[in-house]
Design a protein around this motif. Structure first.
Motif, PDB file in Angstrom:
ATOM      1  N   GLY A  58      18.894  30.540  10.885  1.00  0.00           N
ATOM      2  CA  GLY A  58      19.670  28.878  10.752  1.00  0.00           C
ATOM      3  C   GLY A  58      20.197  28.891   9.736  1.00  0.00           C
ATOM      4  N   GLN A  59      20.690  27.145  10.064  1.00  0.00           N
ATOM      5  CA  GLN A  59      21.469  26.759   8.977  1.00  0.00           C
ATOM      6  C   GLN A  59      21.511  26.170   8.320  1.00  0.00           C
ATOM      7  N   GLN A  60      21.430  25.860   6.692  1.00  0.00           N
ATOM      8  CA  GLN A  60      21.128  24.718   5.959  1.00  0.00           C
ATOM      9  C   GLN A  60      22.720  23.828   5.010  1.00  0.00           C
ATOM     10  N   ALA A  61      23.553  24.788   5.278  1.00  0.00           N
ATOM     11  CA  ALA A  61      24.282  23.748   4.658  1.00  0.00           C
ATOM     12  C   ALA A  61      25.766  23.292   6.107  1.00  0.00           C
ATOM     13  N   GLU A  62      26.813  22.854   5.664  1.00  0.00           N
ATOM     14  CA  GLU A  62      27.805  22.705   6.153  1.00  0.00           C
ATOM     15  C   GLU A  62      28.947  23.001   5.597  1.00  0.00           C
ATOM     16  N   GLY A  63      30.259  23.453   6.120  1.00  0.00           N
ATOM     17  CA  GLY A  63      31.542  24.152   5.748  1.00  0.00           C
ATOM     18  C   GLY A  63      31.742  25.388   5.623  1.00  0.00           C
ATOM     19  N   HIS A  64      33.046  25.945   5.264  1.00  0.00           N
ATOM     20  CA  HIS A  64      33.254  26.872   5.535  1.00  0.00           C
ATOM     21  C   HIS A  64      33.476  28.142   3.810  1.00  0.00           C
ATOM     22  N   GLN A  65      32.877  27.744   2.513  1.00  0.00           N
ATOM     23  CA  GLN A  65      32.642  28.117   1.489  1.00  0.00           C
ATOM     24  C   GLN A  65      32.604  29.709   1.690  1.00  0.00           C
ATOM     25  N   ARG A  66      33.187  30.419   1.081  1.00  0.00           N
ATOM     26  CA  ARG A  66      32.819  31.827   0.446  1.00  0.00           C
ATOM     27  C   ARG A  66      31.641  32.226  -0.865  1.00  0.00           C
ATOM     28  N   LEU A  67      30.621  32.711  -0.524  1.00  0.00           N
ATOM     29  CA  LEU A  67      29.624  33.299  -1.236  1.00  0.00           C
ATOM     30  C   LEU A  67      30.440  33.341  -2.908  1.00  0.00           C
ATOM     31  N   ALA A  68      31.745  33.587  -2.593  1.00  0.00           N
ATOM     32  CA  ALA A  68      32.217  33.674  -4.199  1.00  0.00           C
ATOM     33  C   ALA A  68      32.948  32.790  -4.775  1.00  0.00           C
ATOM     34  N   GLU A  69      32.758  31.661  -3.812  1.00  0.00           N
ATOM     35  CA  GLU A  69      33.670  30.161  -4.947  1.00  0.00           C
ATOM     36  C   GLU A  69      32.102  29.438  -5.150  1.00  0.00           C
ATOM     37  N   ALA A  70      31.477  29.681  -4.501  1.00  0.00           N
ATOM     38  CA  ALA A  70      30.035  29.186  -6.031  1.00  0.00           C
ATOM     39  C   ALA A  70      29.672  29.543  -6.916  1.00  0.00           C
ATOM     40  N   ALA A  71      29.671  27.699  -7.529  1.00  0.00           N
ATOM     41  CA  ALA A  71      29.833  27.763  -9.094  1.00  0.00           C
ATOM     42  C   ALA A  71      30.939  29.012  -9.917  1.00  0.00           C
ATOM     43  N   PRO A  72      30.643  28.748 -11.295  1.00  0.00           N
ATOM     44  CA  PRO A  72      31.499  29.368 -12.272  1.00  0.00           C
ATOM     45  C   PRO A  72      31.388  30.676 -11.990  1.00  0.00           C
ATOM     46  N   ASP A  73      31.944  31.775 -12.529  1.00  0.00           N
ATOM     47  CA  ASP A  73      31.741  33.118 -12.021  1.00  0.00           C
ATOM     48  C   ASP A  73      31.438  33.354 -13.651  1.00  0.00           C
ATOM     49  N   ASP A  74      30.421  32.911 -14.195  1.00  0.00           N
ATOM     50  CA  ASP A  74      29.348  33.132 -15.228  1.00  0.00           C
ATOM     51  C   ASP A  74      27.745  33.564 -15.278  1.00  0.00           C
ATOM     52  N   PRO A  75      27.289  34.395 -15.374  1.00  0.00           N
ATOM     53  CA  PRO A  75      25.409  34.680 -14.848  1.00  0.00           C
ATOM     54  C   PRO A  75      24.654  33.243 -15.741  1.00  0.00           C
ATOM     55  N   GLN A  76      25.662  32.476 -16.777  1.00  0.00           N
ATOM     56  CA  GLN A  76      24.614  31.096 -17.295  1.00  0.00           C
ATOM     57  C   GLN A  76      24.594  30.040 -15.812  1.00  0.00           C
ATOM     58  N   ALA A  77      25.718  30.031 -14.957  1.00  0.00           N
ATOM     59  CA  ALA A  77      25.369  29.507 -13.893  1.00  0.00           C
ATOM     60  C   ALA A  77      24.580  29.195 -13.260  1.00  0.00           C
ATOM     61  N   LEU A  78      23.447  30.858 -13.452  1.00  0.00           N
ATOM     62  CA  LEU A  78      22.315  30.716 -13.347  1.00  0.00           C
ATOM     63  C   LEU A  78      21.738  30.360 -12.989  1.00  0.00           C
ATOM     64  N   ALA A  79      20.734  30.731 -14.240  1.00  0.00           N
ATOM     65  CA  ALA A  79      20.277  29.797 -15.587  1.00  0.00           C
ATOM     66  C   ALA A  79      20.486  28.561 -14.898  1.00  0.00           C
ATOM     67  N   MET A  80      21.634  27.300 -15.481  1.00  0.00           N
ATOM     68  CA  MET A  80      21.576  26.368 -15.450  1.00  0.00           C
ATOM     69  C   MET A  80      21.523  26.151 -14.104  1.00  0.00           C
ATOM     70  N   LEU A  81      21.822  26.383 -12.612  1.00  0.00           N
ATOM     71  CA  LEU A  81      21.389  25.922 -11.511  1.00  0.00           C
ATOM     72  C   LEU A  81      19.889  25.663 -11.312  1.00  0.00           C
ATOM     73  N   TRP A  82      19.305  26.731 -12.417  1.00  0.00           N
ATOM     74  CA  TRP A  82      17.741  26.993 -12.342  1.00  0.00           C
ATOM     75  C   TRP A  82      16.980  25.175 -12.896  1.00  0.00           C
ATOM     76  N   GLU A  83      17.807  25.656 -14.321  1.00  0.00           N
ATOM     77  CA  GLU A  83      17.367  24.385 -15.317  1.00  0.00           C
ATOM     78  C   GLU A  83      17.909  23.162 -14.785  1.00  0.00           C
ATOM     79  N   GLY A  84      18.445  22.964 -13.837  1.00  0.00           N
ATOM     80  CA  GLY A  84      18.968  21.639 -13.673  1.00  0.00           C
ATOM     81  C   GLY A  84      20.004  21.128 -14.539  1.00  0.00           C
ATOM     82  N   THR A  85      20.735  21.680 -14.910  1.00  0.00           N
ATOM     83  CA  THR A  85      22.109  21.318 -15.671  1.00  0.00           C
ATOM     84  C   THR A  85      22.973  21.621 -14.956  1.00  0.00           C
ATOM     85  N   LEU A  86      22.956  22.428 -13.739  1.00  0.00           N
ATOM     86  CA  LEU A  86      25.077  22.578 -13.058  1.00  0.00           C
ATOM     87  C   LEU A  86      24.555  21.774 -11.524  1.00  0.00           C
ATOM     88  N   HIS A  87      24.534  21.354 -11.290  1.00  0.00           N
ATOM     89  CA  HIS A  87      24.330  20.598  -9.406  1.00  0.00           C
ATOM     90  C   HIS A  87      25.767  21.081  -8.671  1.00  0.00           C
TER      91      HIS A  87
END
Length: 321
Positions: free
Chosen positions: A254-283
């Motif tokens: 199935g498909q849950q998003a639109e566009g042609h973005q690469r996985l490597a382009e999702a959010a900053p290249d910083d492990p803290q971005a993972l925690a920020m997404l979970w905590e809701g401080t990164l959108h």
């Protein structure tokens, strides 16, 4: 007993060489896992199999021997086995770790295990674990207790099987990937009834599914995922393979998003971005879609009624509890 007979099976020449039966593969791997195994014979077997191409029976036999070499599993067993052995050169952050945590939050213990030797520090699976509150087990003896306490844990290959770690490391000497990479994906050290597996090369999807059927695994989903990990590109509807109730199965992501973005382009290249997404401080809608679509595939593999979106919306309360 030496490995010479098992080299001869593969290398007797045109018209005489053949592949291993599942029993022969099990016997060969049992010898290869011994400390006194001849390194030249091991290298010959691994490279001959690479030239020939591994069969499901060979992978299953190797995995049986590898499983038999592991220490008994104490404590809580995982509901879901989640191997992570990809090189990850082309991927960004390991968003799948958030998906594993989300599945665990629904009460399904998840065991992550692996080795990712070629990843840079920013994309490293292990570098991201502390920020996400995913503990790293020092052995199988502690992994079960960690699952009991928090529902998810990461078990490094070198901690629970130094000998398999050595065989995997022969890639650096041989200069080529070997079937050991595939065997480790089939390892299932906690003997979970369900598993998810990522591949980089599409032919391995059916190979791993067929080997899992021979091993008696009940439920499995194999995905050509980001960098070879079990991680869904949310903007793509990808064919998936595996088992349901022990029988061969295929489906689509199935498909849950639109566009042609690469996985490597999702959010900053910083492990803290993972925690920020979970905590809701990164959108980041695309990163969130990766997490939710990957978690939904894992939940479906388990036969779970929960939906990732609902778990995601409730994650704050779950973390507080």
């Amino acid at each position: 007993m030496t490995l010479a007979p098992y080299v001869r099976i593969l290398a007797r020449g045109q018209g005489r060489a053949r592949g291993y039966t599942q029993e022969e593969a099990r016997e060969a791997m049992t010898l290869m896992l011994r400390e006194d195994a001849d390194p030249e014979a091991i290298g010959a077997i691994l490279m001959l199999l690479r030239m020939k191409g591994e069969t499901a029976a060979e992978i299953a036999g190797f995995a049986e021997a590898a499983q038999a070499s592991l220490a008994p599993w104490p404590g809580t067993r995982p509901a879901l086995d989640w191997p992570s052995y990809a090189a990850g050169r082309s991927r960004g952050l390991p968003w799948f770790l958030l998906a594993a945590r989300l599945v665990a939050s629904a009460g399904y213990p998840v065991l992550l295990h692996g080795w990712n030797s070629h990843q840079g520090p920013s994309a490293s699976v292990r570098a991201a674990l502390p920020a996400l509150g995913i503990p790293q087990a020092g052995s199988t003896a502690t992994a079960g207790a960690l699952l009991e306490r928090g529902g998810v844990a990461y078990l490094p290959l070198e901690s629970f099987s130094p000998r398999l770690f050595h065989l995997l490391g022969l890639r650096d000497k041989l200069g080529l990937r070997s079937c050991v990479n595939t065997v480790l994906r089939m390892l299932n050290p906690g003997q979970a009834r369900a598993a998810v597996q990522g591949v980089f090369h599409p032919p391995y999807r059916t190979l791993q599914a067929d080997a899992a059927e021979l091993l008696g695994l009940r439920d499995l989903t194999v995905l050509k995922g980001g960098g070879g990990e079990f991680e869904h590109h949310a903007a793509k509807d990808i064919e998936i393979f595996g088992l349901r109730s022990g029988k061969t199965w295929t489906g689509k992501t199935g498909q849950q998003a639109e566009g042609h973005q690469r996985l490597a382009e999702a959010a900053p290249d910083d492990p803290q971005a993972l925690a920020m997404l979970w905590e809701g401080t990164l959108h980041d809608p695309f990163a969130e879609a990766i997490v939710l679509s990957t978690a939904d595939l894992a939940l479906e593999t388990l036969g779970a009624p929960e939906r990732a979106r609902d778990l995601w919306e409730a994650r704050g309360a779950l973390s507080a509890a």
